[in-house]
Enzyme design. Structure first.
Site, PDB file in Angstrom:
ATOM      1  CG  ASP A   7      -1.783   1.225   1.309  1.00 30.10           C
ATOM      2  OD1 ASP A   7      -2.130   1.782   0.247  1.00 30.10           O
ATOM      3  OD2 ASP A   7      -2.126   1.647   2.429  1.00 30.10           O
ATOM      4  CD  GLU A  67      -4.950   0.745  -2.075  1.00 28.81           C
ATOM      5  OE1 GLU A  67      -5.760  -0.029  -1.539  1.00 28.81           O
ATOM      6  OE2 GLU A  67      -4.532   1.777  -1.547  1.00 28.81           O
ATOM      7  CG  ASP A 139      -0.449   3.226   6.033  1.00 34.42           C
ATOM      8  OD1 ASP A 139      -1.280   3.606   5.197  1.00 34.42           O
ATOM      9  OD2 ASP A 139       0.003   3.960   6.926  1.00 34.42           O
TER      10      ASP A 139
END
Length: 155
Positions: A7, A67, A139
């Site tokens: 991420d 992502e 995260d």
């Protein structure tokens, strides 16, 4: 199959490693890479790339999942996120990993069933899918969610 999920963020990039064996998922590790907001941009990007390379070297994933950029109203924030993703992608490429990318809404939908899920819902589902895993932060949780999404969509 061992998967590294990321991420990306310039301030705090989450990472998570899982293993998939048939329909079973197993948590391997997770963490966060934080950079100093006072440091020059190039130094922060280099730190991020080095950290991602170190995670890949330490955990030997077979594949990686990242992502995609979430575009928001602040163009500067979007640009910094894109630069952080670039540093992550470069590190994964240098490690020789195949990389898949997933939209944030798809990640939420694959874990929770709705693309509008909030972070608490995603984290609750992670506790179900990866029981006993200690998650380093929001995260890192998002990175694990990206890795799990990859399990559902990877060929």
């Amino acid at each position: 199959m061992r998967i590294l999920g990321l991420d990306p963020s310039l301030s705090c990039t989450g990472w998570g490693v899982i293993e998939k064996d048939g329909s079973r998922l197993r948590h391997v590790a997770n963490g966060q890479v934080k950079t100093d907001a006072r440091a020059p941009l190039a130094a922060r990007l280099a730190q991020l790339a080095d950290a991602v390379a170190a995670v890949a070297a330490a955990h030997c994933p077979d594949q990686a999942a990242v992502e995609e950029v979430f575009v928001n109203d602040n163009a500067q924030s979007t640009l910094k996120l894109a630069q952080a993703r670039g540093a992550c992608l470069a590190a994964l490429g240098q490690a020789g990993l195949a990389v898949s990318e997933y939209a944030p809404r798809l990640v939420k939908k694959s874990l929770v069933g709705t693309g509008a899920a909030d972070k608490a819902q995603v984290q609750a589902m992670l506790r179900v899918l990866l029981p006993g895993a200690t998650i380093a932060g929001a995260d890192a949780a998002d990175a694990l969610a990206v890795a799990i999404t990859h399990c559902a969509f990877a060929r």
